[in-house]
Write an enzyme that holds these catalytic residues in place. Structure first.
Site, mmCIF file in Angstrom:
data_model
loop_
_atom_site.group_PDB
_atom_site.id
_atom_site.type_symbol
_atom_site.label_atom_id
_atom_site.label_comp_id
_atom_site.label_asym_id
_atom_site.label_seq_id
_atom_site.Cartn_x
_atom_site.Cartn_y
_atom_site.Cartn_z
ATOM 1 N N ASP A 9 0.897 -1.170 0.000
ATOM 2 C CA ASP A 9 0.000 0.000 0.000
ATOM 3 C C ASP A 9 0.933 1.216 0.000
ATOM 4 O O ASP A 9 1.032 1.936 0.986
ATOM 5 C CB ASP A 9 -0.937 -0.002 1.214
ATOM 6 C CG ASP A 9 -0.214 -0.094 2.546
ATOM 7 O OD1 ASP A 9 0.964 -0.515 2.573
ATOM 8 O OD2 ASP A 9 -0.808 0.260 3.585
ATOM 9 N N HIS A 246 9.186 -0.303 9.670
ATOM 10 C CA HIS A 246 8.230 -1.397 9.484
ATOM 11 C C HIS A 246 8.543 -2.196 8.208
ATOM 12 O O HIS A 246 9.183 -3.237 8.250
ATOM 13 C CB HIS A 246 6.803 -0.847 9.384
ATOM 14 C CG HIS A 246 6.295 -0.204 10.645
ATOM 15 N ND1 HIS A 246 6.244 -0.851 11.850
ATOM 16 C CD2 HIS A 246 5.796 1.040 10.870
ATOM 17 C CE1 HIS A 246 5.730 -0.046 12.776
ATOM 18 N NE2 HIS A 246 5.458 1.107 12.195
HETATM 19 C C1 BDR Z 1 2.164 -0.743 8.654
HETATM 20 O O1 BDR Z 1 1.067 0.161 8.462
HETATM 21 C C2 BDR Z 1 1.344 1.033 7.382
HETATM 22 O O2 BDR Z 1 1.000 2.347 7.667
HETATM 23 C C3 BDR Z 1 2.830 0.947 7.143
HETATM 24 O O3 BDR Z 1 3.139 1.177 5.789
HETATM 25 C C4 BDR Z 1 3.178 -0.443 7.575
HETATM 26 O O4 BDR Z 1 3.008 -1.364 6.518
HETATM 27 C C5 BDR Z 1 2.676 -0.590 10.066
HETATM 28 O O5 BDR Z 1 1.708 -0.965 10.984
HETATM 29 CA CA CA Z 2 2.734 -0.585 4.271
#
Ligand code: BDR
Ligand code: CA
Length: 325
Positions: A9, A246
């Site tokens: 995403d 992340h």
């Molecule tokens: C995840 O949520 C999204 O906002 C970030 O891209 C990551 O994949 C972290 O919880």
């Molecule tokens: Ca993400």
């Protein structure tokens, strides 16, 4: 050479994961598939196309647009203060002339799994909706792919969207439950490790100072996009000039699992009880289900090594040139 699809995403941290994968000599990116989450799936595809162009990876990377809502029909996008109005911290990257495929993300995943005859690794950095849709169309998919590595979930760390849930898993908890139970060789890099891994302004300074000439535009992008992301971390977590890592961790662990330590669990995801939606339920305490395949949850990671490796693909690593601090 690992042959991967990144299902994203495409937000700020997804973009770092994508740029790393496109520059790493250990990966061939077979395609990028997109999903709602930090953006809608079209914006994520547009961002991905711009990132492919920026990467200068030197080979063609198809992009397929995927789901714009969860299996239960819910569209929830991340607030703009985390990833910006365009998902990449409001940084304006040059447009790409490449267009997304006509084929849907789930069809693309199924086709590549067939074509690559057991070699394909799927890395998800967003909701698991596209993968769940692909499974609906081809229930034999788990036997056709080598591995799925996902940024998502938490075993012991607090959630980042509810006290119990991580955003990617929460955003389509039903899809995650389906994927967890499908029999994939599945590895999770969730909040247990991503919240303990940090990029600081020092890392960004080093990147800009020691980056390869051909990677200057990438370093400039990373500097700008992280400025935005650091601000979110300052406001929401009180972090000074730093952010947690992340999505890049999923890519780094897919490339080199020895970066982490893993706990094997049989697991499902709560999606019916609203208060606990997105919580990972394991055989440790909640669901003793011995028929199910185990999944590997990353519980420890060598964060310093991971971050150093993340930036290494953009840098001149000649001995003596790179500042090791
Ligand atoms: C995840 O949520 C999204 O906002 C970030 O891209 C990551 O994949 C972290 O919880
Ligand atoms: Ca993400």
């Amino acid at each position: 050479m690992k042959r991967i699809i990144i299902d994203a995403d495409t937000g700020v941290d997804d973009s770092l994961a994508i740029l790393y994968a496109l520059r790493s000599p250990n990966f061939h990116v077979e395609g990028i598939t997109t999903c709602f989450g930090n953006n809608n799936a079209e914006q994520s595809a547009d961002n991905s196309l711009r990132l492919i162009k920026l990467s200068g990876c030197g080979y063609e990377v198809p992009v397929a647009v995927g789901a714009n809502e969860s299996l239960e029909g819910v569209f929830e996008s991340a607030p703009a203060f985390i990833h910006g109005d365009n998902g990449i911290g409001n940084v304006e990257l040059p447009e790409s002339s490449q267009k997304p495929l006509e084929e849907s993300a789930s069809d693309f995943i199924i086709r590549k799994a067939e074509e690559l005859k057991g070699e394909l690794i799927i890395i998800t950095t967003g909701r698991m909706t596209n993968l769940a849709l692909a499974l609906r169309k081809d229930p034999k998919l788990p036997g056709k792919v080598k591995k799925v590595v996902s940024m998502g979930g938490t075993l012991n760390a607090p959630g980042n969207i509810t006290p119990y849930a991580e955003a990617n898993i929460y955003g389509d908890a039903m899809a995650a439950d389906i994927v967890f139970k499908a029999g994939f060789n599945l590895m999770l890099a969730g909040l247990d490790v991503t919240m303990k891994t940090f990029i600081t302004d020092r890392d960004v300074e080093n990147l800009c100072t020691y980056c390869l000439e051909e990677c200057r535009p990438i370093a400039g992008y990373i500097k700008d996009v992280l400025k935005f992301y650091f601000e979110f971390h300052r406001v929401s977590m009180g972090m000074a000039n730093a952010c947690v890592v992340h999505d890049p961790l999923a890519v780094l662990i897919a490339e080199d699992p020895s970066l982490g330590m893993f706990k094997m669990v049989r697991a499902g995801v709560e999606y019916e009880n609203e208060a606990f939606k997105g919580m990972i339920k394991t055989d440790n305490g909640f669901v003793p289900d011995l028929d199910r395949e185990e999944i590997a949850v990353c519980v420890e990671v060598d964060s310093v090594k991971a971050v150093r490796r993340l930036f290494s693909v953009f840098q001149d690593m000649t001995p003596g040139r790179y500042n090791k601090s």
